[in-house]
Enzyme design. Structure first.
Site, short mmCIF file in Angstrom:
data_model
loop_
_atom_site.label_atom_id
_atom_site.label_comp_id
_atom_site.label_asym_id
_atom_site.label_seq_id
_atom_site.Cartn_x
_atom_site.Cartn_y
_atom_site.Cartn_z
N LYS A 22 0.97 -1.24 -0.08
CA LYS A 22 0.11 0.06 -0.09
C LYS A 22 0.85 1.20 -0.01
O LYS A 22 0.80 2.10 -0.73
CB LYS A 22 -0.79 0.00 1.34
CG LYS A 22 -1.53 1.62 1.56
CD LYS A 22 -2.50 1.19 2.72
CE LYS A 22 -1.65 1.52 3.86
NZ LYS A 22 -1.20 2.96 4.41
N ASN A 23 1.89 1.43 0.91
CA ASN A 23 2.68 2.47 1.21
C ASN A 23 3.55 2.76 -0.16
O ASN A 23 3.73 3.99 -0.63
CB ASN A 23 3.57 2.67 2.29
CG ASN A 23 2.55 2.55 3.71
OD1 ASN A 23 0.97 3.04 3.39
ND2 ASN A 23 2.72 2.19 4.74
N ARG A 93 -4.23 11.03 4.18
CA ARG A 93 -2.95 12.00 4.17
C ARG A 93 -1.81 11.79 3.00
O ARG A 93 -1.26 12.78 2.49
CB ARG A 93 -2.33 12.11 5.59
CG ARG A 93 -1.79 10.44 5.94
CD ARG A 93 -1.22 10.78 7.17
NE ARG A 93 0.27 11.38 7.11
CZ ARG A 93 0.36 12.68 7.61
NH1 ARG A 93 -0.39 13.40 8.03
NH2 ARG A 93 1.83 13.29 7.58
N CYS A 117 -4.38 12.29 12.68
CA CYS A 117 -5.21 11.07 12.75
C CYS A 117 -5.38 10.25 14.17
O CYS A 117 -4.71 10.94 14.95
CB CYS A 117 -5.08 10.13 11.63
SG CYS A 117 -3.64 9.29 11.76
N ARG A 122 0.69 14.25 13.17
CA ARG A 122 1.52 14.08 11.98
C ARG A 122 1.44 15.18 11.04
O ARG A 122 0.83 15.46 10.17
CB ARG A 122 0.44 12.78 11.05
CG ARG A 122 0.52 11.55 12.03
CD ARG A 122 -0.20 10.37 11.16
NE ARG A 122 0.59 9.92 10.19
CZ ARG A 122 0.19 9.06 9.49
NH1 ARG A 122 -1.25 8.65 9.62
NH2 ARG A 122 0.80 8.46 8.57
N ASP A 305 4.28 0.16 12.48
CA ASP A 305 2.91 -0.33 11.74
C ASP A 305 2.67 -1.73 12.20
O ASP A 305 1.36 -2.14 12.15
CB ASP A 305 2.80 -0.20 10.14
CG ASP A 305 2.97 1.16 9.70
OD1 ASP A 305 3.00 1.35 8.41
OD2 ASP A 305 2.94 2.14 10.40
N VAL A 327 7.63 6.35 17.52
CA VAL A 327 7.40 6.98 16.06
C VAL A 327 6.33 7.92 16.01
O VAL A 327 6.32 9.16 15.73
CB VAL A 327 7.25 5.97 14.86
CG1 VAL A 327 7.22 6.42 13.55
CG2 VAL A 327 8.63 5.13 14.72
N ARG A 397 -8.82 -0.34 4.13
CA ARG A 397 -7.98 0.66 3.35
C ARG A 397 -6.68 0.12 3.31
O ARG A 397 -5.76 0.57 2.40
CB ARG A 397 -7.70 1.88 4.50
CG ARG A 397 -8.95 2.88 4.61
CD ARG A 397 -8.55 3.96 5.47
NE ARG A 397 -7.47 4.67 4.92
CZ ARG A 397 -7.02 5.76 5.38
NH1 ARG A 397 -7.23 6.19 6.48
NH2 ARG A 397 -5.89 6.47 5.01
C1 EPZ Z 1 4.48 6.51 6.46
O1 EPZ Z 1 3.75 7.54 7.00
C2 EPZ Z 1 3.24 5.33 6.49
N1 EPZ Z 1 2.27 5.81 5.49
C3 EPZ Z 1 2.96 5.05 7.62
O2 EPZ Z 1 2.15 3.97 7.51
C4 EPZ Z 1 4.00 4.37 8.45
O3 EPZ Z 1 3.55 4.39 9.88
C5 EPZ Z 1 5.27 5.65 8.57
O4 EPZ Z 1 5.43 6.01 7.32
C6 EPZ Z 1 6.30 5.54 9.39
O5 EPZ Z 1 7.01 4.39 8.78
C7 EPZ Z 1 2.38 5.94 4.23
O6 EPZ Z 1 3.34 5.46 3.70
C8 EPZ Z 1 1.33 6.28 3.45
P1 EPZ Z 1 6.54 9.55 8.75
P2 EPZ Z 1 4.25 9.00 6.92
O7 EPZ Z 1 6.66 10.76 8.04
O8 EPZ Z 1 5.21 9.15 6.09
C9 EPZ Z 1 6.51 12.86 12.07
C10 EPZ Z 1 0.18 2.71 7.78
O9 EPZ Z 1 -0.50 2.32 8.97
N2 EPZ Z 1 6.55 14.03 11.05
O10 EPZ Z 1 7.69 8.41 8.65
O11 EPZ Z 1 3.31 9.95 7.37
C11 EPZ Z 1 5.17 12.09 12.39
O12 EPZ Z 1 4.47 12.83 13.09
C12 EPZ Z 1 0.62 4.22 7.84
O13 EPZ Z 1 0.27 2.01 6.71
C13 EPZ Z 1 6.54 15.21 11.43
O14 EPZ Z 1 6.69 15.58 12.68
O15 EPZ Z 1 5.21 8.94 8.41
C14 EPZ Z 1 5.77 10.65 13.04
O16 EPZ Z 1 5.68 10.93 14.37
C15 EPZ Z 1 0.50 4.73 9.30
N3 EPZ Z 1 6.76 16.11 10.37
C16 EPZ Z 1 7.08 10.72 12.45
O17 EPZ Z 1 7.58 11.78 11.87
C17 EPZ Z 1 6.64 15.79 8.98
O18 EPZ Z 1 6.69 16.63 8.20
C18 EPZ Z 1 7.13 9.63 11.40
O19 EPZ Z 1 6.36 9.97 10.32
C19 EPZ Z 1 6.58 14.47 8.85
C20 EPZ Z 1 6.53 13.46 9.70
#
Ligand code: EPZ
Length: 428
Positions: A22-23, A93, A117, A122, A305, A327, A397
């Site tokens: 998916k991702n 998102r 969410c 996020r 995840d 995370v 989803r």
């Molecule tokens: C991706 O989300 C995945 N989603 C998430 O999977 C996964 O949990 C996550 O990566 C971590 O591996 C998709 O790829 C669609 P991050 P992403 O940016 O990119 C903070 C699922 O269940 N952050 O790595 O949004 C954030 O709040 C989903 O399939 C900022 O602070 O995750 C989090 O605490 C859930 N500012 C941490 O970084 C930013 O600009 C990691 O988020 C971006 C992120």
């Protein structure tokens, strides 16, 4: 709300096939906006989020069609809009990451800011910082991010946290920038490497994907290509936990085992017997899992995840486990639903202490997000008696043909869809 009914107690046995990531698919579909011509992505999962991204690309003027053989064709030759509407970004998102490719193609983009969410706030500050570093003028007001740049310029970008989405987003936009972009403290997830492979096939010049430092040398244009998406390591991990919690014997085909190493190492610690034969993973267990501690970290750490489904299994383990979620700041909210099934879990800030109980008992529970719902399905499979998982559309989803795959493995499941949102019934 759609509901999945589960009667617990069956050992899962048999063979299923992993769906595409998916991702990984979402990031590549956004990147397909960079090229004129017909992009064909194979091995995509037919799940809710992919349909949402199809709607997003169509809203921008791209032609986009999913066919029954897990393939999506995208033609972004003519983009008639550079605005991503709030109702679509709110629904998913990940669609926010169309901003960079749109900006690179059209010099302008206006994308609604995604909300938080159930797992945390996020924010998107790393994304905005990266796009600004590439020379764009960015204005964020009225719930939208507006970006303008006649030409993106290569830059040095340092990520405060190895954000998967920000790494994908900046790497994608940098492909059409003039000059070299370096992303420091980049995320190293397998989906980042697959995206870089796809972009490279399109003619991009990228080094270091899968390491903390990614270097992108911008090019004039990219060509549309065909690409097969990697397997979904989170789907595979979820079924692996389901096999272990029910003391079953499950084979999962079309897996990329090396993507799962951090997770499989911890699953072995609980006593599960894991064997890998090329692209087939076999998971066997013939006793209650043994407690083990979990610390989620960006790849190659234990994946966040997988925290939720894994805790469902640890809730019936022998012994006490301490699970630390590094995370997301709010990824334990599903615990209250597990407690209604008899789990003995106490949350303390970023950690949860999971005291294993003999058995969970079936109950009506509510899914609040994708992986929380997956955790409740895993728990219900091992619980005594019947469970109802309300809000199973959250799980749809991210999991293709959920009840068909569970039924193939001998689980007693059924569903009532009060609102089937155009998701094609599984053709498995
Ligand atoms: C991706 O989300 C995945 N989603 C998430 O999977 C996964 O949990 C996550 O990566 C971590 O591996 C998709 O790829 C669609 P991050 P992403 O940016 O990119 C903070 C699922 O269940 N952050 O790595 O949004 C954030 O709040 C989903 O399939 C900022 O602070 O995750 C989090 O605490 C859930 N500012 C941490 O970084 C930013 O600009 C990691 O988020 C971006 C992120």
């Amino acid at each position: 709300m759609n509901t999945l009914y589960v009667t617990g107690g069956s050992r899962l046995e048999g063979t299923i096939t992993a769906s595409g990531s998916k991702n990984g698919t979402l990031a590549i579909m956004a990147a397909a906006l960079l090229a004129k011509g017909r992009t064909v992505l194979t091995n995509i999962p037919r799940i809710g989020d992919i349909y949402t991204m199809v709607d997003m690309l169509r809203a921008l003027g791209a032609q986009c069609e999913i066919n029954g053989s897990n393939t999506v064709a995208i033609d972004a030759s003519e983009l008639t809009s550079a605005e991503a509407p709030y109702d679509l970004v709110k629904r998913m998102r990940a669609s926010f990451t169309v901003l960079g490719p749109l900006l690179a193609r059209k010099g302008y983009a206006k994308v609604a800011m995604p909300g938080g969410c159930d797992i945390g706030a996020r924010p998107i500050d790393f994304h905005v910082k990266g796009i600004q570093a590439l020379g764009a003028y960015v204005n964020t007001e009225h719930g939208f991010v507006e970006a303008e740049a006649d030409q993106l310029i290569g830059a040095e970008v340092y990520l405060d946290f190895p954000s998967a989405g920000a790494t994908q987003h900046i790497m994608t936009a940098a492909c059409l920038a003039r000059g070299v972009t370096t992303i420091q403290n980049a995320a190293m997830e397998p989906e980042i490497v697959d995206l870089a492979d796809y972009l490279t096939a399109m003619g991009a010049r990228i080094d270091g994907a899968g390491t903390p430092t990614i270097r992108v040398e911008g090019v004039e244009e990219l060509r549309a290509v065909e690409h097969e998406v990697i397997p979904d390591r989170m789907e595979v991990g979820t079924y692996a936990v389901a096999a272990a919690i029910t003391q079953g014997d499950v084979r999962i085909e079309r897996v990329a085992p090396k993507h799962l190493e951090p997770f499989l190492s911890k699953l072995r610690d609980t006593g599960a017997v894991i064997s890998v034969d090329d692209s087939t993973l076999r998971i066997r267990a013939n006793s209650r899992p043994v407690a083990t501690d979990i610390v989620t970290m960006p790849h190659p750490g234990f994946p966040t995840d997988m925290q939720q489904p894994f805790v469902a299994m640890l809730s019936i383990a022998e012994g006490t486990s301490v699970v630390t979620e590094n995370v997301y700041e709010r990824r334990f909210r599903y615990i209250s639903e597990l407690q209604r099934m008899g789990a003995d879990i106490k949350q303390d800030g970023r950690s949860a202490v999971v005291k294993g109980v003999e058995r969970l008992s079936g109950a009506p529970v509510t899914a609040t997000d994708l992986r929380a719902g997956a955790a409740l399905v895993v728990a219900a499979l091992a619980a005594e008696g019947k469970s109802e998982i309300i809000g199973i559309e959250h799980v749809d989803r991210g999991y293709e043909c959920l009840e068909e795959k569970l039924t193939l493995l001998g689980a007693k499941v059924g569903r009532v869809d009060h609102e089937r949102k155009g998701i094609t019934l599984c053709l498995a």
